[in-house]
Design a protein around this motif. Structure first.
Motif, PDB file in Angstrom:
ATOM      1  N   GLY A 164      17.025  29.260  12.507  1.00 50.46           N
ATOM      2  CA  GLY A 164      16.395  28.104  11.892  1.00 50.46           C
ATOM      3  C   GLY A 164      15.413  28.438  10.780  1.00 50.46           C
ATOM      4  N   GLY A 165      15.599  29.601  10.121  1.00 52.29           N
ATOM      5  CA  GLY A 165      14.754  29.947   8.993  1.00 52.29           C
ATOM      6  C   GLY A 165      13.478  30.694   9.334  1.00 52.29           C
ATOM      7  N   ASP A 166      13.244  30.978  10.603  1.00 49.93           N
ATOM      8  CA  ASP A 166      12.038  31.705  11.011  1.00 49.93           C
ATOM      9  C   ASP A 166      12.214  33.182  10.683  1.00 49.93           C
ATOM     10  N   GLU A 167      11.448  33.669   9.699  1.00 49.90           N
ATOM     11  CA  GLU A 167      11.667  35.040   9.233  1.00 49.90           C
ATOM     12  C   GLU A 167      11.299  36.088  10.285  1.00 49.90           C
ATOM     13  N   ASN A 168      10.321  35.806  11.145  1.00 50.67           N
ATOM     14  CA  ASN A 168       9.972  36.758  12.206  1.00 50.67           C
ATOM     15  C   ASN A 168      11.104  36.896  13.214  1.00 50.67           C
ATOM     16  N   LEU A 169      11.687  35.753  13.619  1.00 47.98           N
ATOM     17  CA  LEU A 169      12.809  35.802  14.555  1.00 47.98           C
ATOM     18  C   LEU A 169      14.037  36.431  13.898  1.00 47.98           C
ATOM     19  N   ALA A 170      14.218  36.167  12.604  1.00 48.79           N
ATOM     20  CA  ALA A 170      15.349  36.773  11.887  1.00 48.79           C
ATOM     21  C   ALA A 170      15.199  38.288  11.859  1.00 48.79           C
ATOM     22  N   LEU A 171      13.985  38.761  11.608  1.00 50.33           N
ATOM     23  CA  LEU A 171      13.736  40.192  11.589  1.00 50.33           C
ATOM     24  C   LEU A 171      13.993  40.799  12.963  1.00 50.33           C
ATOM     25  N   GLU A 172      13.528  40.110  14.013  1.00 51.21           N
ATOM     26  CA  GLU A 172      13.772  40.573  15.386  1.00 51.21           C
ATOM     27  C   GLU A 172      15.270  40.644  15.669  1.00 51.21           C
ATOM     28  N   LYS A 173      15.988  39.619  15.241  1.00 52.82           N
ATOM     29  CA  LYS A 173      17.441  39.567  15.446  1.00 52.82           C
ATOM     30  C   LYS A 173      18.133  40.721  14.708  1.00 52.82           C
ATOM     31  N   LEU A 174      17.728  40.964  13.462  1.00 49.01           N
ATOM     32  CA  LEU A 174      18.323  42.040  12.671  1.00 49.01           C
ATOM     33  C   LEU A 174      18.024  43.408  13.278  1.00 49.01           C
TER      34      LEU A 174
END
Length: 199
Positions: A186-196
């Motif tokens: 959903g565009g959350d860059e912290n969660l995206a970084l965690e996912k990556l």
């Protein structure tokens, strides 16, 4: 076994009116429906207003209990200053997540209940005694601390999608993966970084 058909149905239910309710549920890892991330907006008129709160949801792997006890473990990853949420672990003290669970409850109704708990803390039945004492003894300090935690940990970035993608690309992630990760959370860059970082 987890009732994946029910989980899929509930994910679809949540996505149908995400614009209206602000409530979203997505798998934490690609293809894994046992671990989910719920997102709820902070209620208006509370110290949590304008925050976007991430909740880790773990579904049980235990035989037939799945149908009667769908949600076993909820943990907040972005709200940690509330009498009914542990500031250490993010564990939530809410009866429907424990002994009052009913098969009629869904992921969405459970998340709505957590959102309601943000509006109406129960300091007499706390998960975090320190926060509960502050709430009862010095409410204004509690409000200020809760607002600070919301500002620090639950406000969404003002960066646009392209800026977020660029930040992730500068960290060494391929552009396509950065876009997919941002879209999945959903565009959350912290969660995206965690996912990556988790693969």
């Amino acid at each position: 076994m987890i009732d994946f058909a029910r989980v899929q149905k509930e994910l679809q239910e949540c996505s149908r009116d995400v614009e209206k309710s602000g409530i979203k549920v997505t798998p934490k890892s690609d293809g894994c429906l046992a671990r989910l991330i719920g997102t709820i907006p902070g209620p208006s008129g509370t110290p949590y207003e304008d925050g976007t709160f991430q909740i880790e949801i773990t579904l049980p792997e235990v035989g037939t209990e799945v149908l009667t006890n769908l949600v076993v473990n909820y943990g907040f990853s972005s709200c940690r200053w509330h009498p009914n949420i542990s500031s250490q672990s993010g564990a939530i003290c809410l009866d429907i997540l424990k002994d009052q669970w009913s098969p009629a409850l869904t992921l969405k109704t459970a998340l709505l209940s957590v959102q309601a708990l943000l509006s109406a803390p129960q300091p007499d039945d706390p998960q975090d005694a320190v926060v509960a004492q502050q709430y009862l003894r010095d409410y204004q300090t509690f409000v200020g601390t809760a607002r600070y935690w919301t500002e620090t940990f639950a406000k969404t970035s003002s960066l646009g999608v392209e800026e977020k993608v660029q930040k992730l690309v500068e960290m060494g992630f391929p552009e396509a993966q950065a876009r997919n990760a941002l879209e999945a959370v959903g565009g959350d860059e912290n969660l995206a970084l965690e996912k990556l970082c988790s693969g």
